[in-house]
Design a protein around this motif. Structure first.
Motif, PDB file in Angstrom:
ATOM      1  N   LYS A 273       0.809  -1.218   0.000  1.00 17.99           N
ATOM      2  CA  LYS A 273       0.000   0.000   0.000  1.00 17.99           C
ATOM      3  C   LYS A 273       0.844   1.271   0.000  1.00 17.99           C
ATOM      4  O   LYS A 273       0.287   2.372  -0.056  1.00 17.99           O
ATOM      5  CB  LYS A 273      -0.924  -0.004   1.219  1.00 17.99           C
ATOM      6  CG  LYS A 273      -1.891  -1.179   1.251  1.00 17.99           C
ATOM      7  CD  LYS A 273      -2.756  -1.147   2.503  1.00 17.99           C
ATOM      8  CE  LYS A 273      -3.708  -2.343   2.537  1.00 17.99           C
ATOM      9  NZ  LYS A 273      -4.529  -2.341   3.783  1.00 17.99           N
ATOM     10  N   GLY A 274       2.154   1.139   0.084  1.00 16.62           N
ATOM     11  CA  GLY A 274       2.999   2.317   0.114  1.00 16.62           C
ATOM     12  C   GLY A 274       4.384   2.032  -0.417  1.00 16.62           C
ATOM     13  O   GLY A 274       4.854   0.892  -0.362  1.00 16.62           O
ATOM     14  N   VAL A 275       5.028   3.068  -0.943  1.00 15.10           N
ATOM     15  CA  VAL A 275       6.398   2.969  -1.433  1.00 15.10           C
ATOM     16  C   VAL A 275       7.223   4.094  -0.819  1.00 15.10           C
ATOM     17  O   VAL A 275       6.816   5.262  -0.858  1.00 15.10           O
ATOM     18  CB  VAL A 275       6.477   3.070  -2.971  1.00 15.10           C
ATOM     19  CG1 VAL A 275       7.903   2.806  -3.443  1.00 15.10           C
ATOM     20  CG2 VAL A 275       5.507   2.114  -3.634  1.00 15.10           C
ATOM     21  N   VAL A 276       8.366   3.739  -0.267  1.00 24.69           N
ATOM     22  CA  VAL A 276       9.312   4.714   0.276  1.00 24.69           C
ATOM     23  C   VAL A 276      10.524   4.752  -0.641  1.00 24.69           C
ATOM     24  O   VAL A 276      11.163   3.723  -0.882  1.00 24.69           O
ATOM     25  CB  VAL A 276       9.742   4.342   1.709  1.00 24.69           C
ATOM     26  CG1 VAL A 276      10.734   5.377   2.243  1.00 24.69           C
ATOM     27  CG2 VAL A 276       8.528   4.244   2.629  1.00 24.69           C
ATOM     28  N   PHE A 277      10.816   5.935  -1.169  1.00 27.12           N
ATOM     29  CA  PHE A 277      11.908   6.112  -2.115  1.00 27.12           C
ATOM     30  C   PHE A 277      13.096   6.819  -1.477  1.00 27.12           C
ATOM     31  O   PHE A 277      12.930   7.819  -0.761  1.00 27.12           O
ATOM     32  CB  PHE A 277      11.464   6.981  -3.305  1.00 27.12           C
ATOM     33  CG  PHE A 277      10.478   6.338  -4.222  1.00 27.12           C
ATOM     34  CD1 PHE A 277      10.896   5.624  -5.336  1.00 27.12           C
ATOM     35  CD2 PHE A 277       9.117   6.470  -3.992  1.00 27.12           C
ATOM     36  CE1 PHE A 277       9.973   5.044  -6.198  1.00 27.12           C
ATOM     37  CE2 PHE A 277       8.183   5.889  -4.848  1.00 27.12           C
ATOM     38  CZ  PHE A 277       8.611   5.176  -5.952  1.00 27.12           C
ATOM     39  N   ASP A 278      14.283   6.337  -1.772  1.00 28.12           N
ATOM     40  CA  ASP A 278      15.496   7.126  -1.581  1.00 28.12           C
ATOM     41  C   ASP A 278      15.442   8.277  -2.586  1.00 28.12           C
ATOM     42  O   ASP A 278      14.665   8.245  -3.549  1.00 28.12           O
ATOM     43  CB  ASP A 278      16.714   6.229  -1.825  1.00 28.12           C
ATOM     44  CG  ASP A 278      18.013   6.997  -1.817  1.00 28.12           C
ATOM     45  OD1 ASP A 278      18.274   7.713  -0.844  1.00 28.12           O
ATOM     46  OD2 ASP A 278      18.756   6.892  -2.814  1.00 28.12           O
ATOM     47  N   LEU A 279      16.282   9.302  -2.401  1.00 33.45           N
ATOM     48  CA  LEU A 279      16.257  10.457  -3.302  1.00 33.45           C
ATOM     49  C   LEU A 279      17.396  10.425  -4.323  1.00 33.45           C
ATOM     50  O   LEU A 279      17.180  10.171  -5.510  1.00 33.45           O
ATOM     51  CB  LEU A 279      16.316  11.753  -2.483  1.00 33.45           C
ATOM     52  CG  LEU A 279      16.378  13.062  -3.273  1.00 33.45           C
ATOM     53  CD1 LEU A 279      15.248  13.185  -4.278  1.00 33.45           C
ATOM     54  CD2 LEU A 279      16.383  14.238  -2.303  1.00 33.45           C
ATOM     55  N   ASP A 280      18.629  10.651  -3.866  1.00 27.71           N
ATOM     56  CA  ASP A 280      19.771  10.737  -4.779  1.00 27.71           C
ATOM     57  C   ASP A 280      20.052   9.388  -5.426  1.00 27.71           C
ATOM     58  O   ASP A 280      20.282   8.389  -4.729  1.00 27.71           O
ATOM     59  CB  ASP A 280      21.022  11.209  -4.028  1.00 27.71           C
ATOM     60  CG  ASP A 280      20.839  12.586  -3.431  1.00 27.71           C
ATOM     61  OD1 ASP A 280      21.020  13.567  -4.150  1.00 27.71           O
ATOM     62  OD2 ASP A 280      20.479  12.661  -2.231  1.00 27.71           O
TER      63      ASP A 280
ATOM     64  N   VAL B   2      12.502   1.519  -2.066  1.00 26.72           N
ATOM     65  CA  VAL B   2      13.229   1.581  -3.337  1.00 26.72           C
ATOM     66  C   VAL B   2      14.456   2.462  -3.177  1.00 26.72           C
ATOM     67  O   VAL B   2      14.348   3.631  -2.785  1.00 26.72           O
ATOM     68  CB  VAL B   2      12.327   2.137  -4.463  1.00 26.72           C
ATOM     69  CG1 VAL B   2      13.096   2.154  -5.782  1.00 26.72           C
ATOM     70  CG2 VAL B   2      11.060   1.319  -4.600  1.00 26.72           C
ATOM     71  N   GLY B   3      15.634   1.914  -3.491  1.00 31.44           N
ATOM     72  CA  GLY B   3      16.865   2.691  -3.390  1.00 31.44           C
ATOM     73  C   GLY B   3      17.941   2.162  -4.319  1.00 31.44           C
ATOM     74  O   GLY B   3      17.786   1.083  -4.899  1.00 31.44           O
ATOM     75  N   ASP B   4      19.028   2.917  -4.437  1.00 35.62           N
ATOM     76  CA  ASP B   4      20.027   2.593  -5.460  1.00 35.62           C
ATOM     77  C   ASP B   4      21.383   2.216  -4.910  1.00 35.62           C
ATOM     78  O   ASP B   4      22.301   1.918  -5.690  1.00 35.62           O
ATOM     79  CB  ASP B   4      20.216   3.804  -6.390  1.00 35.62           C
ATOM     80  CG  ASP B   4      21.011   4.912  -5.714  1.00 35.62           C
ATOM     81  OD1 ASP B   4      22.132   5.215  -6.165  1.00 35.62           O
ATOM     82  OD2 ASP B   4      20.523   5.465  -4.722  1.00 35.62           O
ATOM     83  N   SER B   5      21.574   2.227  -3.596  1.00 29.63           N
ATOM     84  CA  SER B   5      22.920   2.044  -3.061  1.00 29.63           C
ATOM     85  C   SER B   5      22.988   0.898  -2.059  1.00 29.63           C
ATOM     86  O   SER B   5      21.965   0.364  -1.626  1.00 29.63           O
ATOM     87  CB  SER B   5      23.389   3.330  -2.371  1.00 29.63           C
ATOM     88  OG  SER B   5      22.694   3.506  -1.140  1.00 29.63           O
ATOM     89  N   ASP B   6      24.213   0.558  -1.692  1.00 31.51           N
ATOM     90  CA  ASP B   6      24.407  -0.452  -0.657  1.00 31.51           C
ATOM     91  C   ASP B   6      23.788   0.009   0.661  1.00 31.51           C
ATOM     92  O   ASP B   6      23.279  -0.815   1.439  1.00 31.51           O
ATOM     93  CB  ASP B   6      25.890  -0.763  -0.478  1.00 31.51           C
ATOM     94  CG  ASP B   6      26.713   0.476  -0.151  1.00 31.51           C
ATOM     95  OD1 ASP B   6      26.396   1.571  -0.651  1.00 31.51           O
ATOM     96  OD2 ASP B   6      27.686   0.354   0.610  1.00 31.51           O
ATOM     97  N   ILE B   7      23.794   1.326   0.919  1.00 33.27           N
ATOM     98  CA  ILE B   7      23.166   1.861   2.123  1.00 33.27           C
ATOM     99  C   ILE B   7      21.670   1.570   2.106  1.00 33.27           C
ATOM    100  O   ILE B   7      21.079   1.184   3.122  1.00 33.27           O
ATOM    101  CB  ILE B   7      23.406   3.380   2.228  1.00 33.27           C
ATOM    102  CG1 ILE B   7      24.904   3.678   2.405  1.00 33.27           C
ATOM    103  CG2 ILE B   7      22.606   3.971   3.392  1.00 33.27           C
ATOM    104  CD1 ILE B   7      25.520   3.117   3.648  1.00 33.27           C
TER     105      ILE B   7
END
Length: 237
Positions: free
Chosen positions: A9-16, A180-185
């Protein structure tokens, strides 16, 4: 193997590196601060690996890579760190939206999710002020239900506290969230929080690096995020 029985029901996105390409402005501000303090400038390939853990860690990594520091010409590195940090933050405040740009297709993906009634949030290690400036400039105030950057007293990612707070403000539980994110962090963040995660291969890290960090679900473009999410939704109907 992807779990298919849950309805998110929700998505949390990283920014950079996830919602936006932001390296140019970060590099300009970083090199401004380094140059102002008589230090060696860094490249875009270097800064790509320095970001992700907050502005203070960005400064520390840039100083560790700086030839002047490595050659032992400076003794009080903490004082230097504070000065470079102040100069960076002051410059970035002015230019943080000059060259940044949303990834192609990300706004269309966000709007599609929004139309389906999916709650959306941003969780970044970028300082709160800068996170809000970038989001307001490129996405407005209506797409995201929660926008969090780095805040005093709240541990940065990959610690899970900020993600838990975000989920609570969305009125959801962690079983209903996609991160949703793009890094190892980011991978460490969703693993630490025990939430479902998608790693973006179009951002600042390669798929190989994301796999090594522990990711098992991937998006090669923003459109993949939507298709993945729709697959999950359809599976639960």
């Amino acid at each position: 193997m992807v779990e298919m029985e849950k309805k998110f029901k929700g998505v949390v996105f990283d920014l950079d590196g996830t919602l936006m390409y932001t390296l140019d402005d970060i590099l300009i501000a970083m090199n401004y601060a380094l140059g102002k303090n008589g230090l060696t400038l860094i490249t875009v390939d270097e800064v790509k690996y320095f970001v992700g853990s907050g502005a203070r860690v960005l400064i520390v990594r840039a100083l560790k890579a700086n030839k002047t520091i490595l050659e032992g010409k400076l003794e009080n590195t903490k004082e230097l760190e504070d000065k470079v940090y102040e100069d960076y933050m002051e410059k970035y405040k002015v230019i943080c939206t000059d060259h940044a740009r949303p990834y192609e297709g990300i706004i269309r993906t966000l709007n599609s999710l929004k139309r389906k009634g999916i709650k959306l949030a941003v969780l970044s290690n970028k300082p709160q002020r800068d996170t809000e400036s970038v989001i307001d400039r490129y996405f407005g105030k209506d797409i995201f239900d929660v926008v969090f950057g780095g805040r005093e007293g709240i541990p940065l990612k990959p610690e899970p506290q900020a993600l838990y707070e975000t989920i609570k403000l969305l009125g959801l539980n962690k079983e209903e969230i996609v991160y949703v994110g793009d890094s190892d962090i980011d991978v460490k963040t969703f693993l630490n929080a025990n939430v479902f995660g998608i790693a973006c291969c179009y951002g600042f890290r390669t798929k190989k690096e994301l796999i090594e960090a522990g990711a098992t679900n991937f998006a090669n473009s923003p459109a993949d995020i939507l298709r993945y999410f729709e697959k999950k939704l359809m599976a639960s109907c």
